[in-house]
Structures are given as C-alpha cells and as structure tokens.
Design a protein around this motif. Structure first.
Motif, PDB file in Angstrom:
ATOM      1  N   LEU A  34       0.259  -5.129 -11.008  1.00 47.79           N
ATOM      2  CA  LEU A  34       1.285  -5.372  -9.987  1.00 47.79           C
ATOM      3  C   LEU A  34       1.245  -4.305  -8.895  1.00 47.79           C
ATOM      4  O   LEU A  34       1.320  -4.619  -7.696  1.00 47.79           O
ATOM      5  N   LEU A  79       8.972  -3.766  -8.686  1.00 48.79           N
ATOM      6  CA  LEU A  79       7.971  -4.329  -9.590  1.00 48.79           C
ATOM      7  C   LEU A  79       8.325  -3.977 -11.033  1.00 48.79           C
ATOM      8  O   LEU A  79       8.589  -2.809 -11.342  1.00 48.79           O
ATOM      9  N   GLY A 139       2.558  -8.856  -7.362  1.00 46.04           N
ATOM     10  CA  GLY A 139       2.764  -7.608  -6.630  1.00 46.04           C
ATOM     11  C   GLY A 139       2.454  -7.810  -5.150  1.00 46.04           C
ATOM     12  O   GLY A 139       3.222  -7.388  -4.277  1.00 46.04           O
TER      13      GLY A 139
END
Length: 168
Positions: A34, A79, A139
């Motif tokens: 990510l 994230l 991401g």
C-alpha cells in the motif's frame, strides 16, 4: 472485484500540494504494498516530498490524519488493513476508523484518501495491496482520489458562503 466501475481520474497541477501519508504497521507485507503504491502515485502526480508517518495500527489513523489536516496539509491519505477474525473486534475497528477519517475530512475540509482495506482474509488484502500479482492497487487509488479532490477544491474561486435565504 471491488475495483469495477472506478473512474479514470486525470489530475494535473498537483506538484505544489502538501500531502501526508499515514500508514499502519500491522500486516507488514500488505502495508509495504500500500505504501509503495501511494508513493508511486505521488511521484506520478509530481509531488516530490510527501510526509510519511507510520502509526501502530488502523485505529490510530484518524487522530494522525486530524493532526496533519490541522497543520495545513492539502490532502491526507490513510493506509491500513483490518482482517476479520473470530470476534466482533473487526466491526468495531472498521466502523471507528471509517467514522473517524470521515469526520476528519468533513470537520477540516481537507480531503482524506481512504486506503484502509477491510477484508475477510489475508489473501483478499494481498490482492488489493498493489503487490506483483495483485488485482488492485488501493494505495495508489487512495492517493489519486485525495489529490484529485484537493485540486478540485483548490479550483474554487472563493471560499464557500451560505447562499442568501429567500423568504416568501
């Protein structure tokens, strides 16, 4: 696959934006993917020096996002990953993180990219982490969405004002 129907976002003139990326530390392989996707998106958008802040877990993302938003960042990207277990913990964490990040965005007016994976299995998380062989790159998507929103908001010519009320 959850990525079906996603818009193709075209973002320009974002190189001067101040962007912060906050990433949880749980599930290291997923998080590495990510973060890599987020940093790649920022490079693609011409944002050379983002702030990257690591926090213990997804639960800590909202408070860190609020601090960055309050410190003048144009966009914040959160994230994390929460994988369902055998207890209700999954629901509590997912609900709290989602509500917290939503509140940061609405209270501050700073776009918050939502890159928190809420998955039933580790395999689902890996498939969304932007790793080689993954079907999605959440991401990258979270950064692109947050930056596109920041650019759109910046395009407003003047601060929002309440429209005059007309009475009958």
């Amino acid at each position: 696959m959850s990525g079906k129907g996603a818009p193709e976002l075209s973002v320009s003139d974002a190189g001067d934006l101040r962007v912060g990326v906050i990433a949880a530390q749980w599930h290291e392989k997923v998080m590495d993917g990510l973060v890599d996707g987020a940093l790649r998106a920022l490079r693609d958008l011409g944002i050379a020096e983002p702030t990257v802040l690591r926090v213990p877990g997804s639960w800590e993302l909202p408070v860190a996002a609020k601090v960055l938003a309050d410190r003048g960042y144009d966009a914040v990207v959160a994230l994390g990953v929460v994988i369902r277990g055998g207890t209700p913990h999954f629901e509590y964490v997912c609900q709290g993180v989602t509500a917290g990040l939503t509140r940061v965005g609405t209270d501050t007016g700073v776009p918050v990219g939502f890159g928190v994976l809420t998955c039933d299995t580790e395999e689902q998380a890996l498939d969304r982490a932007g790793l080689p062989g993954s079907g999605e790159d959440k991401g990258h998507e979270a950064v692109t969405a947050a930056v596109a929103t920041a650019v759109a908001l910046r395009s407003l010519s003047e601060p929002w004002r309440e429209a005059p009320r007309h009475t009958a």
